[in-house]
Design a protein around this motif. Structure first.
Motif, PDB file in Angstrom:
ATOM      1  N   THR A 243     -51.373 -67.390 -54.498  1.00  0.00           N
ATOM      2  CA  THR A 243     -52.160 -68.371 -55.915  1.00  0.00           C
ATOM      3  C   THR A 243     -52.820 -69.309 -55.374  1.00  0.00           C
ATOM      4  OG1 THR A 243     -51.901 -68.445 -58.037  1.00  0.00           O
ATOM      5  CG2 THR A 243     -49.552 -68.931 -57.099  1.00  0.00           C
ATOM      6  N   LYS A 244     -53.800 -69.735 -55.527  1.00  0.00           N
ATOM      7  CA  LYS A 244     -54.609 -70.988 -55.111  1.00  0.00           C
ATOM      8  C   LYS A 244     -55.736 -70.637 -55.603  1.00  0.00           C
ATOM      9  CE  LYS A 244     -55.807 -73.723 -50.689  1.00  0.00           C
ATOM     10  NZ  LYS A 244     -56.219 -73.477 -49.925  1.00  0.00           N
ATOM     11  N   LYS A 245     -56.178 -71.619 -56.625  1.00  0.00           N
ATOM     12  CA  LYS A 245     -57.267 -72.429 -56.957  1.00  0.00           C
ATOM     13  C   LYS A 245     -57.811 -71.743 -57.786  1.00  0.00           C
ATOM     14  CE  LYS A 245     -59.413 -75.053 -53.088  1.00  0.00           C
ATOM     15  NZ  LYS A 245     -60.550 -75.570 -52.060  1.00  0.00           N
ATOM     16  N   GLY A 246     -57.147 -71.026 -59.203  1.00  0.00           N
ATOM     17  CA  GLY A 246     -57.070 -69.826 -60.242  1.00  0.00           C
ATOM     18  C   GLY A 246     -57.719 -68.597 -59.085  1.00  0.00           C
ATOM     19  N   MET A 247     -56.508 -68.745 -58.635  1.00  0.00           N
ATOM     20  CA  MET A 247     -56.828 -67.097 -57.396  1.00  0.00           C
ATOM     21  C   MET A 247     -55.981 -66.470 -57.587  1.00  0.00           C
ATOM     22  SD  MET A 247     -60.845 -66.393 -59.021  1.00  0.00           S
ATOM     23  CE  MET A 247     -61.013 -64.338 -57.466  1.00  0.00           C
TER      24      MET A 247
ATOM     25  N   THR B  60     -54.097 -66.709 -61.905  1.00  0.00           N
ATOM     26  CA  THR B  60     -52.390 -67.496 -61.363  1.00  0.00           C
ATOM     27  C   THR B  60     -51.254 -66.890 -61.894  1.00  0.00           C
ATOM     28  OG1 THR B  60     -52.845 -69.648 -62.334  1.00  0.00           O
ATOM     29  CG2 THR B  60     -54.143 -69.370 -60.082  1.00  0.00           C
ATOM     30  N   ILE B  61     -50.584 -67.061 -60.983  1.00  0.00           N
ATOM     31  CA  ILE B  61     -49.364 -66.350 -61.428  1.00  0.00           C
ATOM     32  C   ILE B  61     -48.207 -67.697 -61.524  1.00  0.00           C
ATOM     33  CG2 ILE B  61     -49.092 -64.254 -61.683  1.00  0.00           C
ATOM     34  CD1 ILE B  61     -47.836 -64.186 -59.537  1.00  0.00           C
ATOM     35  N   SER B  62     -47.310 -68.549 -61.139  1.00  0.00           N
ATOM     36  CA  SER B  62     -46.593 -69.632 -61.004  1.00  0.00           C
ATOM     37  C   SER B  62     -45.580 -69.243 -59.883  1.00  0.00           C
ATOM     38  CB  SER B  62     -45.113 -69.338 -61.750  1.00  0.00           C
ATOM     39  OG  SER B  62     -44.033 -68.470 -61.818  1.00  0.00           O
ATOM     40  N   GLN B  63     -45.301 -69.816 -58.812  1.00  0.00           N
ATOM     41  CA  GLN B  63     -44.504 -69.956 -57.322  1.00  0.00           C
ATOM     42  C   GLN B  63     -43.430 -68.946 -57.724  1.00  0.00           C
ATOM     43  OE1 GLN B  63     -45.816 -71.172 -54.820  1.00  0.00           O
ATOM     44  NE2 GLN B  63     -47.722 -71.017 -55.896  1.00  0.00           N
ATOM     45  N   THR B  64     -42.725 -69.414 -58.893  1.00  0.00           N
ATOM     46  CA  THR B  64     -41.138 -68.850 -58.872  1.00  0.00           C
ATOM     47  C   THR B  64     -41.940 -67.421 -59.505  1.00  0.00           C
ATOM     48  OG1 THR B  64     -41.418 -69.393 -61.525  1.00  0.00           O
ATOM     49  CG2 THR B  64     -40.185 -71.114 -59.980  1.00  0.00           C
ATOM     50  N   ASP B  65     -42.330 -66.425 -59.515  1.00  0.00           N
ATOM     51  CA  ASP B  65     -42.387 -65.287 -59.677  1.00  0.00           C
ATOM     52  C   ASP B  65     -43.397 -64.278 -59.037  1.00  0.00           C
ATOM     53  OD1 ASP B  65     -41.645 -65.351 -62.608  1.00  0.00           O
ATOM     54  OD2 ASP B  65     -43.626 -65.659 -63.135  1.00  0.00           O
ATOM     55  N   LEU B  66     -43.849 -65.664 -58.141  1.00  0.00           N
ATOM     56  CA  LEU B  66     -44.397 -64.441 -56.968  1.00  0.00           C
ATOM     57  C   LEU B  66     -43.605 -63.353 -56.008  1.00  0.00           C
ATOM     58  CD1 LEU B  66     -46.525 -67.836 -54.902  1.00  0.00           C
ATOM     59  CD2 LEU B  66     -47.504 -65.568 -56.636  1.00  0.00           C
ATOM     60  N   GLN B  67     -42.584 -63.929 -55.711  1.00  0.00           N
ATOM     61  CA  GLN B  67     -41.643 -63.249 -54.443  1.00  0.00           C
ATOM     62  C   GLN B  67     -41.239 -62.394 -55.139  1.00  0.00           C
ATOM     63  OE1 GLN B  67     -38.593 -65.324 -52.726  1.00  0.00           O
ATOM     64  NE2 GLN B  67     -37.756 -63.326 -51.739  1.00  0.00           N
ATOM     65  N   ASN B  68     -40.470 -62.491 -57.023  1.00  0.00           N
ATOM     66  CA  ASN B  68     -39.871 -61.177 -57.543  1.00  0.00           C
ATOM     67  C   ASN B  68     -40.927 -60.463 -57.201  1.00  0.00           C
ATOM     68  OD1 ASN B  68     -37.611 -61.866 -57.964  1.00  0.00           O
ATOM     69  ND2 ASN B  68     -37.959 -63.079 -59.690  1.00  0.00           N
ATOM     70  N   LYS B  69     -42.055 -60.524 -57.941  1.00  0.00           N
ATOM     71  CA  LYS B  69     -43.512 -59.820 -58.806  1.00  0.00           C
ATOM     72  C   LYS B  69     -43.877 -58.734 -57.429  1.00  0.00           C
ATOM     73  CE  LYS B  69     -43.743 -60.485 -62.357  1.00  0.00           C
ATOM     74  NZ  LYS B  69     -43.270 -59.767 -64.724  1.00  0.00           N
ATOM     75  N   GLN B  70     -43.912 -59.680 -55.939  1.00  0.00           N
ATOM     76  CA  GLN B  70     -44.212 -58.950 -55.351  1.00  0.00           C
ATOM     77  C   GLN B  70     -42.879 -57.641 -54.841  1.00  0.00           C
ATOM     78  OE1 GLN B  70     -44.386 -61.289 -51.013  1.00  0.00           O
ATOM     79  NE2 GLN B  70     -44.085 -59.543 -49.987  1.00  0.00           N
ATOM     80  N   ILE B  71     -41.975 -57.685 -55.017  1.00  0.00           N
ATOM     81  CA  ILE B  71     -41.015 -56.981 -54.918  1.00  0.00           C
ATOM     82  C   ILE B  71     -41.616 -55.229 -55.601  1.00  0.00           C
ATOM     83  CG2 ILE B  71     -38.908 -56.678 -55.215  1.00  0.00           C
ATOM     84  CD1 ILE B  71     -37.559 -58.984 -53.883  1.00  0.00           C
TER      85      ILE B  71
END
Length: 255
Positions: free
Chosen positions: A243-247, A154-165
């Motif tokens: 990201t959810k349940k280790g995936m 998983t990755i942190s919630q704060t990284d999700l949007q930045n990593k998507q871009i």
């Protein structure tokens, strides 16, 4: 069924859309569908996260056409499921054992499936390039109705949007640069070297894996069909990372 494994024509030539083969068996499946088993096929069966090819199988110059709706691989044998075109006023017995037939894959569908499948592998490369190499590739789903690649970790919630871009930018940069996509069936040691020094545990050490390689990037084992050059993916849209349940699941599409 007592038959030798079907020779997979697409396995060595991913761009091949037409071939000839010999009928081994032809039988009824249910009230509507029938099945053809041949000694070889250019049709890709559903599997490995990729949908089946569709198309037609014809007996020489005859008007008789077998419309292929689905293709499945079981115990090394490929089953072509579909129906005989009812407009053909010719006996279905022409599909008897030993008959020579001509196979034609639906080109637009094959090309779309190949682009989607290739884009999924490209995501694996881009994940490492944007600093997500610690996530291990898991399940891939490369169907037009919602393609994705799932990763262990998983990755942190704060990284999700930045990593998507970042991920979408990196993918489209690689697509713009282009690069040949190569496949080869290799001895285990050579295959391992081409994939960065190791292969997944599910590949037997005495086997000869089929390896896919995108340009100068490390290769990976894969049995599907792909584009001839990375630029043929055209463009990619990363629609969501969750990201959810280790995936971690990356949803994408090609445009």
């Amino acid at each position: 069924m007592d038959s030798a494994p079907t020779k997979l024509e697409y396995y060595t030539d991913m761009l091949k859309l037409r071939s000839s083969a010999t009928v081994l068996s032809f039988f009824k499946v249910d009230d509507r569908r029938q099945a053809l088993v041949l000694d070889s096929t250019v049709f890709h069966p559903q599997g490995g996260g990729q949908p089946a090819d569709t198309g037609v199988i014809a007996v020489g110059d005859s008007e008789l056409k077998f419309v292929v709706e689905d293709v499945r691989l079981k115990d090394g044998i490929v089953f072509h499921y579909g129906f005989v075109d009812s407009s053909a006023a010719v006996s279905e017995s022409e599909f008897e054992k030993g008959k020579e037939v001509v196979l034609s894959v639906d080109e637009p569908r094959r090309k779309l499936n190949s682009r989607l499948h290739s884009a999924g592998h490209l995501l694996d490369i881009c994940m490492k390039n944007v600093g997500l190499g610690h996530l291990e590739p898991g399940k891939g789903y490369h169907f037009p109705d919602g393609p994705f690649v799932e990763y262990k970790g998983t990755i942190s919630q704060t990284d999700l949007q930045n990593k998507q871009i970042e991920l979408e930018r990196e993918a489209n940069a690689l697509i713009s640069s282009g690069g040949k996509v190569l496949v080869a069936v290799l001895p285990y040691g050579d295959a391992s070297d081409l994939c960065g020094g190791s292969l997944p545990d599910y590949i037997p050490q005495n086997s000869t894996p089929r390896i896919l390689k995108f340009g100068d990037n490390p290769g990976c084992p894969c049995g599907g069909t792909h584009v001839d050059d990375i630029s043929e993916i055209i463009s990619m849209k990363v629609s969501r990372i969750r990201t959810k349940k280790g995936m971690t699941k990356v949803l994408y599409n090609v445009e």
